[in-house]
Motif scaffolding. Sequence first.
Motif, PDB file in Angstrom:
ATOM      1  N   ARG A   4     -59.048   0.626  -2.784  1.00  0.00           N
ATOM      2  CA  ARG A   4     -58.852  -0.264  -4.578  1.00  0.00           C
ATOM      3  C   ARG A   4     -58.957   0.557  -5.378  1.00  0.00           C
TER       4      ARG A   4
ATOM      5  N   ASP B 279     -56.501   0.486  -8.454  1.00  0.00           N
ATOM      6  CA  ASP B 279     -56.068  -0.605  -9.471  1.00  0.00           C
ATOM      7  C   ASP B 279     -57.740  -1.613  -9.696  1.00  0.00           C
ATOM      8  N   THR B 280     -58.076  -0.691  -9.735  1.00  0.00           N
ATOM      9  CA  THR B 280     -59.833  -1.995  -9.938  1.00  0.00           C
ATOM     10  C   THR B 280     -60.664  -0.997 -11.582  1.00  0.00           C
TER      11      THR B 280
END
Length: 271
Positions: A131, A134-135
């Motif tokens: 992730r 997107d993090t």
Amino acid sequence: MEDSTRLRLGVAYDGAEFNGWALQPGLRTVASEVIRALEILFGEIEGFTVAGRTDAGVHATGQIVHVDVPTVKWEALRDRLVWRLRGILPPDVRVTAAEAVDPSFNARFAARWRRYRYRVADATWGVNPLRRLDTLAWPRPLDVERMHAASQALLGEHDFVGFCKQREGATTIRELKQYDWARDEDGIAVATVRADAFCHSMVRSLVGASLAVGDGRRDEAWLAAILTHGERANDVHVVGPHGLTLVEVSYSDDPADWRARIDQTRRLRTL
């Protein structure tokens, strides 16, 4: 174009390798890829309009576009347009839905609100590698309940100039309908931000300010006071774009409501 049909398209993309949404000469953008694919299938298109232009690095799962295409070609492609686009578009952008709509539909001005999500990991070991695109990784522990409580003071219609990069001739008055913080099942701090519209860098500034409250560097009163600045707040950190995703744009189901909404959106906002 003599006989055209207006289409509403759902678009999703991973913004990591794009220079934002809008067309830019010589640069790879989401709009350039989608327009290229549509022109391969339809030849001529007109009126390509997006619900909300996103910056470089920002993602979307619920972006909306309208475009006018030749009716005869739409009739031929109606049942397989999404499938055909899948074979033309690169893997980091997809058209997820396509439908014919009344010509009065406007993806930008008929929208009732837009909803964004911002993901932040404050674990000591960082972000799950799957992730990482997107993090946001945050180096300090966050008090999410404190962030949520402080954020509620920003709801309503205000001049958000303290959180925005001003553009000449553009207003910074917006109606913030929702600003929530909570942890998901994986312990990620997730902000949900919903408004009728957003000014430039507004969501990333809201998140940056809230993180300063959540990690203890600022108090709740400081966050609320940014609304009274009257100018861009220099002490508000604009977080990186990669944690931000446009997840939904809402429209009325009744085409009769679209014209009123378009007129309302285009009005000059004042407090």
